[in-house]
Design a protein around this motif. Structure first.
Motif, PDB file in Angstrom:
ATOM      1  N   PRO A 125      51.635  -2.829 -57.227  1.00 50.56           N
ATOM      2  CA  PRO A 125      52.425  -2.691 -55.998  1.00 50.56           C
ATOM      3  C   PRO A 125      53.325  -3.889 -55.695  1.00 50.56           C
ATOM      4  O   PRO A 125      54.384  -3.710 -55.092  1.00 50.56           O
ATOM      5  CB  PRO A 125      51.359  -2.508 -54.910  1.00 50.56           C
ATOM      6  N   GLU A 126      52.932  -5.079 -56.125  1.00 42.28           N
ATOM      7  CA  GLU A 126      53.734  -6.264 -55.781  1.00 42.28           C
ATOM      8  C   GLU A 126      55.129  -6.205 -56.394  1.00 42.28           C
ATOM      9  O   GLU A 126      56.057  -6.839 -55.876  1.00 42.28           O
ATOM     10  CB  GLU A 126      53.023  -7.547 -56.240  1.00 42.28           C
ATOM     11  N   ILE A 127      55.273  -5.482 -57.500  1.00 42.00           N
ATOM     12  CA  ILE A 127      56.590  -5.371 -58.129  1.00 42.00           C
ATOM     13  C   ILE A 127      57.063  -3.922 -58.170  1.00 42.00           C
ATOM     14  O   ILE A 127      57.814  -3.506 -59.043  1.00 42.00           O
ATOM     15  CB  ILE A 127      56.602  -5.997 -59.552  1.00 42.00           C
ATOM     16  N   SER A 128      56.580  -3.114 -57.203  1.00 42.65           N
ATOM     17  CA  SER A 128      56.971  -1.708 -57.128  1.00 42.65           C
ATOM     18  C   SER A 128      57.236  -1.286 -55.696  1.00 42.65           C
ATOM     19  O   SER A 128      57.153  -0.105 -55.368  1.00 42.65           O
ATOM     20  CB  SER A 128      55.862  -0.815 -57.694  1.00 42.65           C
ATOM     21  N   GLN A 129      57.545  -2.253 -54.832  1.00 46.47           N
ATOM     22  CA  GLN A 129      57.722  -1.901 -53.417  1.00 46.47           C
ATOM     23  C   GLN A 129      58.904  -0.967 -53.204  1.00 46.47           C
ATOM     24  O   GLN A 129      58.949  -0.223 -52.226  1.00 46.47           O
ATOM     25  CB  GLN A 129      57.855  -3.161 -52.558  1.00 46.47           C
ATOM     26  N   GLY A 130      59.879  -1.008 -54.081  1.00 44.43           N
ATOM     27  CA  GLY A 130      61.032  -0.110 -53.942  1.00 44.43           C
ATOM     28  C   GLY A 130      60.607   1.337 -54.018  1.00 44.43           C
ATOM     29  O   GLY A 130      60.860   2.135 -53.104  1.00 44.43           O
ATOM     30  N   THR A 131      59.910   1.673 -55.103  1.00 46.85           N
ATOM     31  CA  THR A 131      59.416   3.041 -55.275  1.00 46.85           C
ATOM     32  C   THR A 131      58.431   3.391 -54.161  1.00 46.85           C
ATOM     33  O   THR A 131      58.488   4.471 -53.580  1.00 46.85           O
ATOM     34  CB  THR A 131      58.724   3.179 -56.652  1.00 46.85           C
ATOM     35  N   GLN A 167      57.952   2.115 -51.027  1.00 48.74           N
ATOM     36  CA  GLN A 167      58.505   2.305 -49.676  1.00 48.74           C
ATOM     37  C   GLN A 167      59.281   3.622 -49.595  1.00 48.74           C
ATOM     38  O   GLN A 167      59.192   4.348 -48.604  1.00 48.74           O
ATOM     39  CB  GLN A 167      59.398   1.124 -49.270  1.00 48.74           C
TER      40      GLN A 167
END
Lengths: 514, 448
Positions: free
Chosen positions: B103-109, B111
């Protein structure tokens, strides 16, 4: 601060300090920009579309109308561009770097595939328009089927499954139908300990009980244990090959023979087909059914979780049970069989319409670009890259099983013993180094698994840099620098997220607060 | 080969590092009889330009909807998708990311999924939504399995006016699940008749709104009858744009809503990939299939999003999972949510009214043709027409005149003689008055 909706924190906390110790008014840090929810930016008045005016008309909705406000937030077009562009920058992606997620095959997504998938003649056709007006589409499906059958050495393929797990369901339903026709009520499906979770879940959906087969010391199916488990109650074995430890099942032909001798079928999970495409045909290994994840081996984009596509190749024995629809060659061109008519043995229909056409287009473009020579090279380079990673790290990390490996290599957490660093911590520290972590804690046959799949898309320079980063991290862990790991990631858009809180108190949508 | 970065020198150096002499040494675990000596019998690699040419040739053999007067629906609808949508979903950070496991590097997807789930819950009138299913039809099958888990009862009743392919898909999805019985009397689809089918064994009734033939019904009474028996109402929506004008399933008392979300943000693409929506009540979330995104905080207390409730799912629960689904509709959900954000409340409702207004216009014009009858009392943007001739034949002849005039019901009900002359006609905002006049003119010619 706006970006801490509902949870005000002090502007001077570490969260707002850039590495240089500078605080900002916005909470942004240069190119790293916080972004609110659309509901906090927009409102029900704003819109990003201009639609034509309504003609004069009398409603024919029968009075069953929506009268209350829905509450949808709208944004103007420039705001939409900015919102989603900002969000996109919080994602890691193949386009940005090596994405070594084992068993997921995160390879380059060629853009010609995107381009041809958008040709109006392919993108703007309706699934139920007359067959005479979609001959090119049926030709495309037929060509893809031909490529898949030839590459796997199998006589038939079901094209409609929507993803890998849907393909598994297709294969097991064909198997169950074939057994039902033989009048046999077999109740068990065998799956190795290392299987993907979808395998047992799929078997359960088909009404089967799942029996687990242990792995041997070499990371393969324990053949004597498998033979002991076989019997008149076993419907099928579900086996991934190369398996989820990244190893080729050496006894595969003997396994297939034993399963067949016991009257069962061999379902192969084709998630790892990338390692052998163009080099080995599953049909030569005794496989009865295998799904192919077009979004793995044939590079249709993963898109943040889909869409996928999972065509299933079938043996002669299972082919009659394939689901509708399917394309056939008629006397005036291609035809499509959409219904199970009298006497047909098809087990039914798995989806409305005809499957993932958009993915079929991209996969076929990928195959045609590579050709039979290029696809064999795909397998070779993916295997070469993985073995190179393994050879370059095995002195410093703990390899779970002896090589050679196939397209992915498996380490476990023994090398972290006594460091105070877990597999999860280690993975999160990789984020700070600019990488997406490898697959963690899967497969379940080793402790603290780290499954690395570099794919054929990586150059030697890229793989060398990745190896260098991992060697650095391992050294730091062994030197006792555990803070580098336990608080990681430090440099991602967010710090480590509280997944327990999310599950304990599920907040699954935005709501207006007064 | 343009996609493969390793040079011959790289390969030699790497083999040396590994300690083998040739590439096939790495395939030594493959039984020698199975390792291919030659390339498989398929064409060799092609330049990008040649690939482009081949696909154009295939595309040219089809009749694209945008090149003709177009009236096909039946579960897949042609709407105008703003250019912004396709531009944004092609950003590599969205297009080439995996499921947001980190999740720390997937917040775009994540959110975007959270916003998507909120939009889906709002338009369906439900409390929560998951992060999507493959499509509407598979979501329908999953809803029946979910109702079995939630109600702990076995008998699912499918309305006769549910999309026939959704019925087939649901039948297939539950075929080998011995503890589900599907009841599907084809002539039963009115609320009172459906209520008569309910008993204490009933897990759910599955209805569609607007139904497959385009009729709109109020299912409130049906929901009440079901709830009295501790059973669930499942409402299927194949045209989500209708939710901007028609009373929401949630307002009627639905417990599970499944929908085909293709209309928003996604093109026709010959039937897929599309996006299945599944929304329900908060208290049923733990029986829900598929991925779901939830809100949480990071170590600094900042809001963030993660995939959650994964103890329902196959990768944790294995054979006891709520579903075997793993991949969902990812990028199609993103297209959906971007388009919906562009529309907003105002645009979505206007779009729905515009679709309805145009459908009313065409229905009136068609009703004016001698011998042709519109069978619906009410409808949203699709209605059933009775022709004085074989509808499939009519459609072929219309196609010769560059009109894709609708879906003949015999395509979906091949064995029902009552359907032979019936045509399902859909009208969206993409249809012009000139298109309508061309269809009406051509129909007049055909039935003369």
């Amino acid at each position: 601060m706006m970006n801490k909706q509902g949870r005000p924190t002090d502007i001077n906390t570490a969260a707002n300090l850039s590495p240089g110790g500078v605080t900002t008014h916005t909470g942004n840090r240069g190119l790293e920009q916080d972004e609110l929810l659309i509901y906090e930016i927009g409102d029900t008045q704003r819109t990003g579309v201009d639609l034509e005016d309504l003609p004069v008309f009398e409603s024919r909705l029968g009075g069953i109308t929506r009268d209350n406000e829905i509450g949808l937030a709208g944004l103007s077009e420039p705001e939409v561009m900015r919102h989603y562009t900002r969000l996109s920058r919080k994602n890691y992606a193949i386009d940005m770097g090596l994405y070594p997620l084992g068993s997921c095959t995160m390879k380059h997504n060629p853009r010609i595939n995107e381009k041809v998938a958008r040709l109006p003649g392919l993108a703007d056709i309706h699934p139920l328009q007359p067959i005479s007006t979609v001959q090119g589409a049926l030709d495309l499906m037929d060509r893809l089927a031909h490529w898949l059958k030839t590459l796997t050495g199998m006589p038939a393929v079901a094209m409609s499954p929507k993803a890998g797990a849907h393909g598994e369901l297709c294969g097991l339903m064909a198997i169950r139908s074939a057994l039902d026709k033989r009048g046999e009520n077999r109740t068990i499906v065998l799956a190795p300990e290392s299987a993907h979770g979808t395998n047992p879940a799929t078997a359960a959906l088909c009404g089967y009980k799942v029996k687990s087969i242990p792995a041997n010391k070499a990371g393969r199916v324990d053949l004597p244990a498998l033979k002991a488990a076989l019997g008149p109650d076993v419907a099928a074995i579900m086996l991934t090959n190369p398996n989820t430890c990244g190893l080729f099942e050496r006894d595969i032909i003997e396994i297939a023979d034993a399963v067949h001798a016991a009257g069962g079928y061999f379902y192969c999970d084709g998630a790892n087909f990338n390692a052998i495409v163009g080099k080995v045909r599953p049909g030569d290994l005794g496989v009865d059914a295998m799904h192919i994840n077009l979004h793995k081996t044939f590079s249709t984009p993963h898109g943040g979780g889909g869409p996928g596509a999972g065509p299933v190749v079938l043996s002669e024995a299972l082919a009659p049970f394939a689901p509708v629809p399917y394309v056939i060659h008629g006397k005036d061109g291609f035809e499509m069989v959409e219904h199970v008519t009298g006497g047909a043995e098809s087990f039914g229909r798995m989806t409305a319409f005809h499957g993932q056409m958009g993915m079929n287009i991209r996969a076929l473009a990928f195959m045609m670009s590579h050709g039979s020579d290029g696809l064999a090279r795909v397998a070779e380079d993916s295997v070469l890259n993985a073995n190179y990673v393994m050879a370059s790290l095995q002195d410093i990390m703990t390899l779970s099983f002896e090589g050679p490996c196939m397209h992915e290599c498996l380490f476990d957490d023994r090398f972290l013993e006594g460091t105070g660093v877990t597999t999860l911590d280690f993975a999160k520290a990789m984020i700070d180094e600019g990488y997406h972590p490898m697959t963690m804690y899967f497969p379940l046959v080793v402790n603290g698994a780290m499954l690395i799949e570099p794919t054929e898309s990586e150059s030697k320079q890229s793989v060398d840099q990745f190896i260098g980063a991992l060697r650095h991290l391992v050294t730091q862990a062994k030197l006792g620098n555990s803070a580098l790991f336990t608080g990681a990631p430090y440099l991602a858009p967010l710090k480590r997220l509280d997944e327990t809180l999310a599950a304990r108190n599920p907040v699954l949508r935005w709501r207006k607060t007064d | 080969m343009r996609y493969l970065p390793l040079s011959p020198t790289d390969r030699t150096e790497m083999l040396e590092k590994i300690g083998v002499t040739e590439i096939n040494d790495l395939f030594s675990d493959v039984p020698t009889t199975a390792l291919l000596k030659d390339h498989v019998d398929l064409p060799g690699h092609m330049p990008e330009m040649a690939v482009d040419r081949e696909f154009r040739a295939m595309a040219e053999k089809n009749m694209p909807a945008g090149s003709v007067a177009f009236f096909c629906g039946a579960g897949a609808y042609r709407h105008y998708v703003p250019s912004t949508v396709d531009h944004l979903i092609q950003r590599g950070e969205f297009l080439t990311a995996y499921t947001p496991y980190q999740p720390e590097i997937s917040q775009g997807t994540l959110q975007a999924l959270y916003e998507f789930q909120t939009q889906v819950a709002q338009i369906t009138g439900m409390e929560v939504s998951n992060a999507s299913m493959y499509d509407g039809s598979t979501a329908c099958g999953e809803a029946v399995l979910m109702a079995r888990r939630a109600s702990r009862k076995k008998k699912a009743i499918l309305s006769g006016s549910l999309h026939p392919q959704y019925i087939e898909v649901t039948r297939c999805a539950t075929k080998f699940t011995e503890d589900i019985t599907l009841i599907n009397p084809p002539s039963v689809y009115l609320v009172d008749d459906l209520i008569d089918q309910i008993d204490e064994e009933t897990s759910c009734v599955v209805v569609q709104n607007p139904d497959f033939f385009g009729n709109i019904q109020d299912y409130t009474k049906l929901a009440e009858a079901l709830h009295a028996q501790k059973a669930l109402l499942v409402v299927v929506v194949t045209e989500v744009v209708s939710l901007g004008a028609v009373r929401s399933p949630g307002a009627m008392g639905a417990d599970i809503v499944v929908a085909e979300g293709q209309s928003i943000g996604n093109g026709l693409t010959f039937g897929g990939p599309y996006v299945g929506l599944l929304a329900t009540r908060q208290k049923l979330v733990r029986t829900m299939p598929g991925r779901v995104c939830g809100e949480t905080v990071d170590a600094d207390g900042k809001r963030g999003f993660v995939l959650t409730l994964s103890t329902r799912e196959q990768h944790i629960r294995r054979e006891k999972a709520t579903s075997n689904i793993c991949t969902n509709a990812g990028l199609c959900t993103l297209a959906f949510t971007i388009h919906m954000t562009l529309l907003g409340e105002k645009g979505f409702r206007h779009l729905a009214r515009l679709n309805h207004a145009k459908a009313v216009q065409l229905a009136d014009k068609i009703s004016g043709i001698d011998g042709v009858e519109v069978l619906n009392k009410n409808f949203f943007n699709e209605f059933t027409v009775a022709l004085p001739m074989d509808a499939a034949e009519a459609i072929e002849r219309l196609a010769d005149m560059k009109i894709l005039g609708g879906v003949p019901l015999s395509r979906l009900y091949p064995n029902d003689p009552d359907m032979k002359n019936r045509l399902l006609v859909a009208v969206t905002e993409t249809v012009t008055e000139e298109d309508m006049d061309r269809l009406v003119c051509a129909l007049k010619e055909l039935v003369k």
